[in-house]
Design a protein around this motif. Structure first.
Motif, PDB file in Angstrom:
ATOM      1  N   ALA A   6      55.957  49.850 -27.347  1.00  0.00           N
ATOM      2  CA  ALA A   6      55.775  50.661 -26.147  1.00  0.00           C
ATOM      3  C   ALA A   6      54.681  51.698 -26.356  1.00  0.00           C
ATOM      4  N   ILE A   7      54.654  52.320 -27.535  1.00  0.00           N
ATOM      5  CA  ILE A   7      53.587  53.275 -27.850  1.00  0.00           C
ATOM      6  C   ILE A   7      52.237  52.575 -27.826  1.00  0.00           C
ATOM      7  N   LEU A   8      52.164  51.405 -28.433  1.00  0.00           N
ATOM      8  CA  LEU A   8      50.904  50.654 -28.467  1.00  0.00           C
ATOM      9  C   LEU A   8      50.398  50.345 -27.065  1.00  0.00           C
ATOM     10  N   THR A   9      51.278  49.855 -26.187  1.00  0.00           N
ATOM     11  CA  THR A   9      50.829  49.521 -24.835  1.00  0.00           C
ATOM     12  C   THR A   9      50.433  50.765 -24.048  1.00  0.00           C
ATOM     13  N   ASP A  10      51.002  51.920 -24.409  1.00  0.00           N
ATOM     14  CA  ASP A  10      50.576  53.173 -23.778  1.00  0.00           C
ATOM     15  C   ASP A  10      49.143  53.540 -24.151  1.00  0.00           C
ATOM     16  N   LEU A  11      48.682  53.055 -25.306  1.00  0.00           N
ATOM     17  CA  LEU A  11      47.356  53.412 -25.793  1.00  0.00           C
ATOM     18  C   LEU A  11      46.253  52.486 -25.294  1.00  0.00           C
ATOM     19  N   LEU A  12      46.612  51.394 -24.665  1.00  0.00           N
ATOM     20  CA  LEU A  12      45.637  50.364 -24.325  1.00  0.00           C
ATOM     21  C   LEU A  12      45.452  50.255 -22.819  1.00  0.00           C
ATOM     22  N   ASN A  13      44.199  50.256 -22.376  1.00  0.00           N
ATOM     23  CA  ASN A  13      43.947  50.006 -20.962  1.00  0.00           C
ATOM     24  C   ASN A  13      43.966  48.505 -20.701  1.00  0.00           C
ATOM     25  N   ARG A  14      43.746  48.137 -19.458  1.00  0.00           N
ATOM     26  CA  ARG A  14      43.881  46.737 -19.064  1.00  0.00           C
ATOM     27  C   ARG A  14      42.911  45.838 -19.818  1.00  0.00           C
ATOM     28  N   ARG A  15      41.712  46.343 -20.093  1.00  0.00           N
ATOM     29  CA  ARG A  15      40.712  45.524 -20.767  1.00  0.00           C
ATOM     30  C   ARG A  15      41.084  45.217 -22.212  1.00  0.00           C
ATOM     31  N   ARG A  16      41.733  46.162 -22.867  1.00  0.00           N
ATOM     32  CA  ARG A  16      41.986  46.010 -24.295  1.00  0.00           C
ATOM     33  C   ARG A  16      43.398  45.548 -24.617  1.00  0.00           C
ATOM     34  N   ALA A  17      44.257  45.424 -23.617  1.00  0.00           N
ATOM     35  CA  ALA A  17      45.668  45.156 -23.884  1.00  0.00           C
ATOM     36  C   ALA A  17      45.884  43.811 -24.563  1.00  0.00           C
ATOM     37  N   ALA A  18      45.277  42.738 -24.043  1.00  0.00           N
ATOM     38  CA  ALA A  18      45.533  41.401 -24.591  1.00  0.00           C
ATOM     39  C   ALA A  18      45.162  41.331 -26.067  1.00  0.00           C
ATOM     40  N   ILE A  19      43.971  41.832 -26.403  1.00  0.00           N
ATOM     41  CA  ILE A  19      43.520  41.760 -27.790  1.00  0.00           C
ATOM     42  C   ILE A  19      44.270  42.769 -28.652  1.00  0.00           C
ATOM     43  N   GLY A  20      44.468  43.978 -28.147  1.00  0.00           N
ATOM     44  CA  GLY A  20      45.124  45.007 -28.942  1.00  0.00           C
ATOM     45  C   GLY A  20      46.542  44.644 -29.322  1.00  0.00           C
ATOM     46  N   ILE A  21      47.313  44.149 -28.361  1.00  0.00           N
ATOM     47  CA  ILE A  21      48.701  43.760 -28.647  1.00  0.00           C
ATOM     48  C   ILE A  21      48.740  42.634 -29.675  1.00  0.00           C
ATOM     49  N   ALA A  22      47.877  41.624 -29.500  1.00  0.00           N
ATOM     50  CA  ALA A  22      47.870  40.486 -30.413  1.00  0.00           C
ATOM     51  C   ALA A  22      47.352  40.874 -31.791  1.00  0.00           C
ATOM     52  N   LEU A  23      46.352  41.742 -31.835  1.00  0.00           N
ATOM     53  CA  LEU A  23      45.777  42.136 -33.120  1.00  0.00           C
ATOM     54  C   LEU A  23      46.790  42.908 -33.960  1.00  0.00           C
ATOM     55  N   VAL A  24      47.437  43.893 -33.357  1.00  0.00           N
ATOM     56  CA  VAL A  24      48.432  44.682 -34.085  1.00  0.00           C
ATOM     57  C   VAL A  24      49.634  43.808 -34.454  1.00  0.00           C
ATOM     58  N   GLY A  25      50.093  42.979 -33.508  1.00  0.00           N
ATOM     59  CA  GLY A  25      51.230  42.113 -33.789  1.00  0.00           C
ATOM     60  C   GLY A  25      50.912  41.037 -34.808  1.00  0.00           C
ATOM     61  N   GLY A  26      49.718  40.439 -34.710  1.00  0.00           N
ATOM     62  CA  GLY A  26      49.343  39.389 -35.648  1.00  0.00           C
ATOM     63  C   GLY A  26      49.199  39.905 -37.071  1.00  0.00           C
ATOM     64  N   LEU A  27      48.566  41.078 -37.228  1.00  0.00           N
ATOM     65  CA  LEU A  27      48.427  41.647 -38.565  1.00  0.00           C
ATOM     66  C   LEU A  27      49.791  41.991 -39.149  1.00  0.00           C
ATOM     67  N   ALA A  28      50.699  42.449 -38.292  1.00  0.00           N
ATOM     68  CA  ALA A  28      52.031  42.795 -38.781  1.00  0.00           C
ATOM     69  C   ALA A  28      52.773  41.577 -39.308  1.00  0.00           C
ATOM     70  N   MET A  29      52.481  40.407 -38.743  1.00  0.00           N
ATOM     71  CA  MET A  29      53.177  39.211 -39.204  1.00  0.00           C
ATOM     72  C   MET A  29      52.853  38.870 -40.651  1.00  0.00           C
ATOM     73  N   MET A  30      51.719  39.362 -41.150  1.00  0.00           N
ATOM     74  CA  MET A  30      51.446  39.158 -42.573  1.00  0.00           C
ATOM     75  C   MET A  30      52.501  39.831 -43.440  1.00  0.00           C
ATOM     76  N   GLY A  31      53.174  40.844 -42.863  1.00  0.00           N
ATOM     77  CA  GLY A  31      54.279  41.453 -43.581  1.00  0.00           C
ATOM     78  C   GLY A  31      55.403  40.476 -43.854  1.00  0.00           C
ATOM     79  N   GLY A  32      55.514  39.438 -43.013  1.00  0.00           N
ATOM     80  CA  GLY A  32      56.525  38.427 -43.241  1.00  0.00           C
ATOM     81  C   GLY A  32      56.313  37.668 -44.537  1.00  0.00           C
ATOM     82  N   ALA A  33      55.058  37.559 -44.959  1.00  0.00           N
ATOM     83  CA  ALA A  33      54.760  36.909 -46.228  1.00  0.00           C
ATOM     84  C   ALA A  33      54.778  37.909 -47.382  1.00  0.00           C
ATOM     85  N   LEU A  34      54.279  39.130 -47.131  1.00  0.00           N
ATOM     86  CA  LEU A  34      54.141  40.110 -48.203  1.00  0.00           C
ATOM     87  C   LEU A  34      55.473  40.782 -48.553  1.00  0.00           C
ATOM     88  N   GLY A  35      56.298  41.056 -47.524  1.00  0.00           N
ATOM     89  CA  GLY A  35      57.534  41.783 -47.751  1.00  0.00           C
ATOM     90  C   GLY A  35      58.479  41.097 -48.731  1.00  0.00           C
TER      91      GLY A  35
END
Length: 451
Positions: free
Chosen positions: A365-394
């Protein structure tokens, strides 16, 4: 307005949550069937470890392209393609014979699932204004915990019931049977969902107008925070995807949020990976361990929805997230102090589950508050995709800590990761300028980088 958004929620969320449960089952079914697959194919533990890494790598790699396609072509079309793809990949896993085939299937599964969670988050921002998103994200994300509760007993029952039916192993039937629902639900979503509120014939013209006004009010607030005239901004040529990615990577607030999400995801996957073994130890391997393992998930479901609702009601995010990280650390600390005693260890794990589960919807919710319409698709996926690497590293990191010490040392390392995530999120919000919005009460700083 509450009645309008309740109507939207009852229309969208049940189907999306069911899709999320299926996505979770298709992701973890090979882990639940690992022992039987090893008996059948003689795969070592290293093969499954590499398979998990390949899945998360593909997820991170394709999250942004999938969200861009979803934004361009519409949710219904992309969701159909993704779910048909991961359903086919899951079913094809029943016929693997070599490690290379297994890695290929896990890569394809990660590629097809990559756009689902970020895509649904983006899709929900088309329907809900910022002030209502924490509770909606929490309700949707609770489906993952539902999947975690039903996965083990469902998998065990299916393998036992179908073992050697028509000459096939139980794990093969499990993968075949769990691949089918994804395809069916993908088709159902295509015909049942609407891409935007303006396409929804089940909303009246007045209801569509009210939703549109709420969403436009958010965009206006974001534009003012960035010092951009909204009319002039709409007339500018849209920036390229690479320009948006570059602007996000240069935005310290977004990068710090991605790091906080990486720590949160890594610690959470590690805890989920080792929780069954911990539960077996605490219960001395008793038959009740399976039932007790469901308790933290149930507490997490109730807690995350309640905390998401309270965050929206109070129009506050940061304090709720920090409180969740303190709950997670305190719960794991209680489990360490219990010294393998069942009652207090289970209480600590349940308390930790409440904090851990509730944190992700707040961060999103904080992330989507920071992103305007132009950046939302990439921003949400970029932050979420990078976080998924935690699934391998953790899990890998926690296994290394276990090799040096015991389970208490591993839990202590996870406590450090959760507390670090909270501190990093606080720093991220301090580095973004203020605007009036869902968190105006506590001064949430929302950042809009100029494209």
């Amino acid at each position: 307005m509450d009645a309008i958004y309740r109507k939207i929620s009852w229309r969208l969320l049940p189907l999306l949550m069911l899709c999320c449960v299926v996505a979770y089952l298709d992701r973890v079914n090979v882990d639940l069937a690992q022992r039987h697959i090893q008996d059948s194919l003689a795969f070592g533990n290293q093969v499954f470890a590499w398979g998990a890494g390949v899945f998360f790598f593909a997820y991170a790699l394709f999250a942004v392209p999938c969200n861009l396609l979803l934004e361009k072509l519409g949710t219904r079309k992309i969701l159909l393609r993704m779910m048909l793809g991961w359903g086919a990949a899951t079913a094809a896993g029943a016929f693997v014979r070599t490690p290379l085939e297994y890695y290929t299937i896990r890569f394809l599964l990660g590629m097809c699932e990559a756009g689902f969670f970020p895509g649904v988050i983006l899709y929900l921002t088309y329907w809900y204004p910022a002030a209502r998103r924490a509770r909606v994200f929490a309700v949707f994300a609770s489906a993952t915990l539902v999947g975690g509760i039903v996965a083990a007993p469902l998998s065990g029952a299916m393998q036992q019931a179908l073992h050697l039916h028509s000459g096939m192993q139980g794990w093969q039937w499990l993968l075949l049977a769990q691949g089918l629902p994804a395809a069916v639900l993908g088709i159902a979503a295509y015909f049942y969902l609407d891409d935007h509120p303006d396409d929804a014939k089940w909303l009246s013209g007045f209801e569509q107008q009210m939703v549109r006004q709420d969403l436009n009010r958010d965009e206006t607030a974001l534009a003012k925070a960035a010092g951009v005239d909204e009319d002039e901004d709409d007339q500018d040529e849209p920036p390229s995807a690479f320009a948006i990615i570059w602007s996000l990577l240069r935005d310290p607030a977004i990068c710090l949020l991605a790091l906080a999400n990486l720590l949160l995801a890594g610690a959470s996957y590690a805890l989920a990976h080792w929780a069954p073994a911990l539960m077996q130890r605490w219960s001395a391997g008793g038959p009740q361990s399976g039932l007790l393992a469901a308790l933290p998930g149930i507490v997490g479901i109730v807690g995350m929805i309640a905390i998401g609702y309270d965050s929206d009601r109070r129009r506050e995010r940061r304090g709720h997230f920090i409180a969740c990280m303190v709950l997670a650390a305190g719960g794991l600390g209680l489990a360490i102090a219990a010294d393998n005693g069942l009652a207090w260890s289970l209480a600590g794990l349940s308390l930790a589950s409440l904090g851990i589960s509730s944190a992700l919807p707040l961060l999103v919710a904080i992330l989507t508050d920071l992103l305007n319409r132009r950046r939302a698709a990439i921003g949400i996926a970029l932050v979420g995709g990078l976080a998924m690497m935690g699934g391998a590293l953790g899990p890998a990191l926690s296994a290394r800590v276990l090799a040096w010490g015991d389970s208490a040392a591993m839990l202590a390392a996870l406590i450090g990761m959760y507390l670090a995530a909270g501190l990093i999120l606080m720093l991220a919000l301090r580095m973004a300028p203020r605007r009036g919005g869902p968190d105006a009460k506590d001064g949430l700083r929302d950042k809009i980088a100029r494209n």
